[in-house]
Design an enzyme around this catalytic site. Structure first.
Site, PDB file in Angstrom:
ATOM      1  N   ARG A 178     -22.510 -38.770  14.906  1.00  0.00           N
ATOM      2  CA  ARG A 178     -22.729 -37.853  13.780  1.00  0.00           C
ATOM      3  C   ARG A 178     -22.306 -36.462  14.197  1.00  0.00           C
ATOM      4  O   ARG A 178     -22.603 -36.034  15.304  1.00  0.00           O
ATOM      5  CB  ARG A 178     -24.229 -37.850  13.409  1.00  0.00           C
ATOM      6  CG  ARG A 178     -24.611 -38.970  12.499  1.00  0.00           C
ATOM      7  CD  ARG A 178     -26.092 -39.049  12.303  1.00  0.00           C
ATOM      8  NE  ARG A 178     -26.699 -37.804  11.849  1.00  0.00           N
ATOM      9  CZ  ARG A 178     -27.926 -37.731  11.332  1.00  0.00           C
ATOM     10  NH1 ARG A 178     -28.665 -38.809  11.223  1.00  0.00           N
ATOM     11  NH2 ARG A 178     -28.417 -36.581  10.941  1.00  0.00           N
ATOM     12  N   ARG A 230     -26.876 -41.192  20.395  1.00  0.00           N
ATOM     13  CA  ARG A 230     -26.846 -41.949  19.140  1.00  0.00           C
ATOM     14  C   ARG A 230     -25.411 -42.175  18.651  1.00  0.00           C
ATOM     15  O   ARG A 230     -24.588 -41.269  18.680  1.00  0.00           O
ATOM     16  CB  ARG A 230     -27.645 -41.183  18.070  1.00  0.00           C
ATOM     17  CG  ARG A 230     -27.568 -41.825  16.687  1.00  0.00           C
ATOM     18  CD  ARG A 230     -28.682 -41.408  15.789  1.00  0.00           C
ATOM     19  NE  ARG A 230     -28.729 -39.991  15.454  1.00  0.00           N
ATOM     20  CZ  ARG A 230     -29.717 -39.430  14.759  1.00  0.00           C
ATOM     21  NH1 ARG A 230     -30.728 -40.166  14.350  1.00  0.00           N
ATOM     22  NH2 ARG A 230     -29.699 -38.143  14.492  1.00  0.00           N
ATOM     23  N   ARG A 262     -32.250 -28.069  13.748  1.00  0.00           N
ATOM     24  CA  ARG A 262     -32.824 -29.097  12.866  1.00  0.00           C
ATOM     25  C   ARG A 262     -34.296 -29.336  13.208  1.00  0.00           C
ATOM     26  O   ARG A 262     -35.119 -29.591  12.336  1.00  0.00           O
ATOM     27  CB  ARG A 262     -32.000 -30.389  12.972  1.00  0.00           C
ATOM     28  CG  ARG A 262     -30.644 -30.250  12.263  1.00  0.00           C
ATOM     29  CD  ARG A 262     -29.604 -31.201  12.823  1.00  0.00           C
ATOM     30  NE  ARG A 262     -29.934 -32.587  12.626  1.00  0.00           N
ATOM     31  CZ  ARG A 262     -29.506 -33.584  13.417  1.00  0.00           C
ATOM     32  NH1 ARG A 262     -28.748 -33.316  14.467  1.00  0.00           N
ATOM     33  NH2 ARG A 262     -29.836 -34.819  13.158  1.00  0.00           N
ATOM     34  N   LYS A 308     -36.356 -42.814  12.884  1.00  0.00           N
ATOM     35  CA  LYS A 308     -36.701 -43.237  11.518  1.00  0.00           C
ATOM     36  C   LYS A 308     -35.726 -44.311  11.018  1.00  0.00           C
ATOM     37  O   LYS A 308     -36.138 -45.329  10.470  1.00  0.00           O
ATOM     38  CB  LYS A 308     -36.681 -42.041  10.548  1.00  0.00           C
ATOM     39  CG  LYS A 308     -37.679 -40.950  10.893  1.00  0.00           C
ATOM     40  CD  LYS A 308     -37.729 -39.870   9.830  1.00  0.00           C
ATOM     41  CE  LYS A 308     -36.432 -39.117   9.635  1.00  0.00           C
ATOM     42  NZ  LYS A 308     -36.031 -38.293  10.803  1.00  0.00           N
ATOM     43  N   ARG A 339     -38.684 -33.801   2.556  1.00  0.00           N
ATOM     44  CA  ARG A 339     -38.545 -33.032   3.789  1.00  0.00           C
ATOM     45  C   ARG A 339     -39.106 -31.629   3.660  1.00  0.00           C
ATOM     46  O   ARG A 339     -39.127 -30.875   4.627  1.00  0.00           O
ATOM     47  CB  ARG A 339     -37.061 -32.921   4.081  1.00  0.00           C
ATOM     48  CG  ARG A 339     -36.686 -33.150   5.528  1.00  0.00           C
ATOM     49  CD  ARG A 339     -35.229 -33.390   5.501  1.00  0.00           C
ATOM     50  NE  ARG A 339     -34.510 -33.474   6.686  1.00  0.00           N
ATOM     51  CZ  ARG A 339     -33.778 -34.532   7.024  1.00  0.00           C
ATOM     52  NH1 ARG A 339     -33.838 -35.628   6.302  1.00  0.00           N
ATOM     53  NH2 ARG A 339     -33.019 -34.487   8.063  1.00  0.00           N
TER      54      ARG A 339
HETATM   55  P1  AMP Z   1     -30.737 -37.190   8.293  1.00  0.00           P
HETATM   56  O1  AMP Z   1     -29.773 -38.318   8.400  1.00  0.00           O
HETATM   57  O2  AMP Z   1     -32.030 -37.569   7.651  1.00  0.00           O
HETATM   58  O3  AMP Z   1     -30.926 -36.458   9.599  1.00  0.00           O
HETATM   59  O4  AMP Z   1     -30.066 -36.122   7.275  1.00  0.00           O
HETATM   60  C1  AMP Z   1     -28.806 -35.559   7.548  1.00  0.00           C
HETATM   61  C2  AMP Z   1     -28.618 -34.303   6.719  1.00  0.00           C
HETATM   62  O5  AMP Z   1     -28.692 -34.642   5.314  1.00  0.00           O
HETATM   63  C3  AMP Z   1     -29.649 -33.215   6.905  1.00  0.00           C
HETATM   64  O6  AMP Z   1     -29.383 -32.389   8.023  1.00  0.00           O
HETATM   65  C4  AMP Z   1     -29.525 -32.459   5.588  1.00  0.00           C
HETATM   66  O7  AMP Z   1     -28.358 -31.652   5.567  1.00  0.00           O
HETATM   67  C5  AMP Z   1     -29.320 -33.595   4.586  1.00  0.00           C
HETATM   68  N1  AMP Z   1     -30.608 -34.107   4.060  1.00  0.00           N
HETATM   69  C6  AMP Z   1     -31.074 -35.374   4.172  1.00  0.00           C
HETATM   70  N2  AMP Z   1     -32.253 -35.507   3.560  1.00  0.00           N
HETATM   71  C7  AMP Z   1     -32.565 -34.303   3.036  1.00  0.00           C
HETATM   72  C8  AMP Z   1     -33.673 -33.795   2.303  1.00  0.00           C
HETATM   73  N3  AMP Z   1     -34.698 -34.578   1.961  1.00  0.00           N
HETATM   74  N4  AMP Z   1     -33.654 -32.499   1.948  1.00  0.00           N
HETATM   75  C9  AMP Z   1     -32.628 -31.688   2.269  1.00  0.00           C
HETATM   76  N5  AMP Z   1     -31.554 -32.100   2.971  1.00  0.00           N
HETATM   77  C10 AMP Z   1     -31.502 -33.392   3.361  1.00  0.00           C
END
Ligand code: AMP
Length: 211
Positions: free
Chosen positions: A152, A122, A163, A13, A88
């Site tokens: 990360r 990554r 996840r 994404k 999400r």
């Molecule tokens: P990502 O970079 O999108 O994988 O997000 C990293 C982390 O941020 C996730 O594992 C969640 O802890 C938090 N996070 C990001 N977006 C959301 C969302 N829309 N709802 C809840 N937690 C989020």
């Protein structure tokens, strides 16, 4: 155009959103980037976000909506944006509809096997959030800003399974939500970044005629 980009962690994404931003000048809003920045701020909201992110758990809907409500109403996003990682959960999607009208959604569809191997390769730039895959980029520093790349902390074998499970139980209903509204386009994300971007461009070109 206001677009939601959906997909499991590691589906690409962030990479696709960055390419769209460069090619079409559509702002990229990543809740993951926003929260990663917030979690290191010594503020009540930063500490709250840290509690969840440090355990690779989703931030509660109420907190996500509080942050995004303020964010999405900023003047720079009036003309459109690409949302990455948000909504999400079904509740987030329904609450988002109360703040702003979403035009379309793209699902980057792929399997746990594919994302597991991808996230281990990554690397991200902690300064400008650029995303790299060490298979195709073997330098230690970001080519955009020169900052040393890092991994990360949630990109490991154990958390990727959790996840992905969260994605299946909490985010797939969001996919269904946009599908029922006739807003969803599905793109197979197992291909190379360039090929996936080719599919994304085709979809965007088609949509441009509609708006
Ligand atoms: P990502 O970079 O999108 O994988 O997000 C990293 C982390 O941020 C996730 O594992 C969640 O802890 C938090 N996070 C990001 N977006 C959301 C969302 N829309 N709802 C809840 N937690 C989020």
């Amino acid at each position: 155009m206001k677009i939601v980009l959906i997909g499991p962690p590691g589906s690409g994404k962030g990479s696709q959103a960055n390419l769209v931003k460069k090619a079409y000048d559509i702002p990229h809003i990543s809740t993951g980037d926003i929260f990663r920045q917030m979690m290191y701020e010594d503020s009540p909201i930063g500490n709250e976000v840290y509690k969840y992110m440090s355990r690779s758990k989703l931030v509660p809907d109420e907190l996500v909506m509080k942050v995004m409500n303020e964010y999405l109403n900023r003047p720079e996003f009036e003309g459109g944006f690409l949302l990455d990682g948000f909504p999400r959960t079904l509740q987030q999607a329904k609450l988002l509809d109360k703040i702003i009208h979403i035009d379309k959604a793209i699902l980057l569809d792929t399997t746990l096997d594919v994302v597991s191997s991808r996230v281990l390769k990554r690397r991200i730039c902690p300064n400008c959030n650029a995303v790299y895959n060490i298979e195709f980029y073997d330098k230690d520093n970001c080519e955009l800003c020169g900052t040393k790349l890092t991994m990360r902390r949630d990109d490991n074998k154990k958390t990727i399974k959790e996840r992905y499970k969260d994605y299946e139980t909490l985010t797939l209903p969001v996919v269904e939500y946009y599908k029922l509204q006739g807003k969803l386009e599905v793109i197979q994300a197992e291909q190379t970044i360039e090929n996936v971007f080719g599919s994304v461009k085709k979809v965007l070109k088609r949509w441009v005629w509609l708006f």
